[in-house]
Write a protein that holds these residues in place. Structure first.
Motif, PDB file in Angstrom:
ATOM      1  N   ARG A 126     -21.300   6.184  18.991  1.00 19.79           N
ATOM      2  CA  ARG A 126     -19.943   6.380  17.747  1.00 19.79           C
ATOM      3  C   ARG A 126     -19.112   6.745  18.639  1.00 19.79           C
ATOM      4  NH1 ARG A 126     -24.100  11.546  16.163  1.00 19.79           N
ATOM      5  NH2 ARG A 126     -23.676  12.875  18.467  1.00 19.79           N
ATOM      6  N   GLU A 127     -19.256   7.458  20.023  1.00 22.91           N
ATOM      7  CA  GLU A 127     -18.357   7.544  20.732  1.00 22.91           C
ATOM      8  C   GLU A 127     -17.452   6.346  21.436  1.00 22.91           C
ATOM      9  OE1 GLU A 127     -21.605   8.233  21.543  1.00 22.91           O
ATOM     10  OE2 GLU A 127     -21.715  10.969  21.368  1.00 22.91           O
ATOM     11  N   GLN A 128     -18.491   5.062  22.027  1.00 25.25           N
ATOM     12  CA  GLN A 128     -17.388   4.250  22.816  1.00 25.25           C
ATOM     13  C   GLN A 128     -16.750   3.506  21.525  1.00 25.25           C
ATOM     14  OE1 GLN A 128     -17.552   4.388  25.214  1.00 25.25           O
ATOM     15  NE2 GLN A 128     -18.945   5.788  26.339  1.00 25.25           N
ATOM     16  N   ARG A 129     -16.240   3.607  20.165  1.00 22.20           N
ATOM     17  CA  ARG A 129     -16.486   2.963  19.204  1.00 22.20           C
ATOM     18  C   ARG A 129     -14.692   2.328  19.325  1.00 22.20           C
ATOM     19  NH1 ARG A 129     -20.271   1.512  14.694  1.00 22.20           N
ATOM     20  NH2 ARG A 129     -18.558   0.621  13.875  1.00 22.20           N
ATOM     21  N   LEU A 130     -14.100   3.143  19.524  1.00 18.76           N
ATOM     22  CA  LEU A 130     -12.160   3.017  19.345  1.00 18.76           C
ATOM     23  C   LEU A 130     -12.270   2.285  21.194  1.00 18.76           C
ATOM     24  CD1 LEU A 130      -9.645   3.105  19.609  1.00 18.76           C
ATOM     25  CD2 LEU A 130      -9.397   5.388  20.981  1.00 18.76           C
ATOM     26  N   ARG A 131     -13.280   2.779  22.358  1.00 18.41           N
ATOM     27  CA  ARG A 131     -13.416   2.659  23.962  1.00 18.41           C
ATOM     28  C   ARG A 131     -13.214   0.415  23.401  1.00 18.41           C
ATOM     29  NH1 ARG A 131     -15.864   4.205  29.004  1.00 18.41           N
ATOM     30  NH2 ARG A 131     -14.956   2.528  30.347  1.00 18.41           N
ATOM     31  N   ASN A 141     -13.869  10.395  20.913  1.00 17.14           N
ATOM     32  CA  ASN A 141     -13.469   8.808  21.106  1.00 17.14           C
ATOM     33  C   ASN A 141     -12.549   8.369  22.031  1.00 17.14           C
ATOM     34  OD1 ASN A 141     -14.714   6.364  19.202  1.00 17.14           O
ATOM     35  ND2 ASN A 141     -15.363   7.750  18.130  1.00 17.14           N
ATOM     36  N   LEU A 163     -12.723   1.998  13.763  1.00 13.12           N
ATOM     37  CA  LEU A 163     -13.738   2.387  14.213  1.00 13.12           C
ATOM     38  C   LEU A 163     -14.389   2.828  12.889  1.00 13.12           C
ATOM     39  CD1 LEU A 163     -11.813   6.171  14.509  1.00 13.12           C
ATOM     40  CD2 LEU A 163     -12.094   4.301  16.331  1.00 13.12           C
TER      41      LEU A 163
END
Length: 278
Positions: free
Chosen positions: A128-133, A160, A88
């Motif tokens: 920042r909200e899409q890093r795991l995706r 995330n 992340l």
């Protein structure tokens, strides 16, 4: 019993049923409930193990700084170089983080206490909200199921998890205040679906910690089923000592005590979640 949140469970289930998913597509399931102590990690670990028994390739992603899913599957934090924190925050490839577990077909993306500071560290980062995706997209073809064990909060780490998932599985304990805070979780799922992840939906609600000796457990189960309809899984997870003991041995219940009520329940849940796989 506290007042149930205003959410149309049967309607949500109908919408979920209308979505057609290709048979060979990975199913990414966020196991989420911002209320702690509801059996969330227990469900992520043991559902993952039971799906692996069905010959599905499964990845469990531990997003909780406590790392309980990691230790619960026998992965020692001292034995690996990178964790989901590095994915992340440092853009380490997810493939370099994944660890094998005690079970064939079951793999873990581990967490360490470093993740505790990730909420603040994520704030200034781009997307920042899409890093795991984005990280999961690089390994999606290798797995049939990816289970994301979200922390008991509604912060950026959980966002995330929700942004990366296609569906949400919500464990609810069969105790007083079971539905407390659930309305906020469902509203957050809706917000993520509208703004970040259009396909996201609540696909399953699982009743956990069911004690058949109490009228309260029966009442909670009845209330949840009447409110959320077919979204609630038929399988109920019992409250058992063996389920509580298994994590301290670094094993899922299916290997720790394969014939126990908990193991039987999670195998049944896995068949439900995998649409009746034999």
């Amino acid at each position: 019993m506290p007042e149930s949140p205003s959410h149309s469970g049967p309607q949500a289930a109908t919408q979920a049923d209308e979505r057609e998913v290709p048979e060979d597509a990975v199913r990414i399931i966020a196991v989420a409930n911002q209320k702690g102590g509801v059996g969330k990690t227990t469900t992520a670990v043991n559902l993952g193990a039971s799906l692996a028994e069905l010959d599905k390739r499964v990845l469990v992603v531990d997003l909780d700084p406590q790392g309980n899913a990691t230790t619960g599957l026998g992965v020692d934090a001292r034995q690996f170089d990178y964790s989901i924190y590095d994915v992340l925050l440092r853009d380490i490839p997810l493939v370099d983080v994944i660890e094998p577990t005690v079970l064939k077909n079951l793999f873990m993306a581990p967490a360490t206490i470093d993740l505790a500071g990730a909420e603040i560290e994520l704030v200034p980062l781009l997307s920042r909200e899409q890093r795991l995706r984005r990280a999961l997209e690089t390994v999606a073809d290798d797995f049939d199921f990816i289970l994301i064990d979200c922390p008991p909060s509604l912060g950026l780490i959980t966002i995330n998890g929700l942004a990366a998932a296609g569906e949400v599985l919500v464990p609810i304990q069969c105790e007083y205040y079971a539905l407390e805070g659930l309305g906020q979780l469902l509203r957050n799922v809706d917000l993520v679906a509208k703004n970040l992840n259009p396909g996201l939906h609540v696909s399953a609600i699982v009743l956990t910690m069911y004690d058949a000796r109490t009228k309260l457990a029966e009442q909670v189960a009845r209330d949840v089923r009447s409110h959320f309809g077919v979204t609630v899984c038929a399988t109920v997870i019992p409250r058992t000592v063996r389920l509580s003991e298994a994590p301290s041995f670094g094993q899922p219940i299916t290997t720790f005590d394969a014939s126990s009520r908990g193991a039987i329940a999670y195998r049944s849940l896995a068949k439900e979640v995998s649409n009746g796989a034999s």
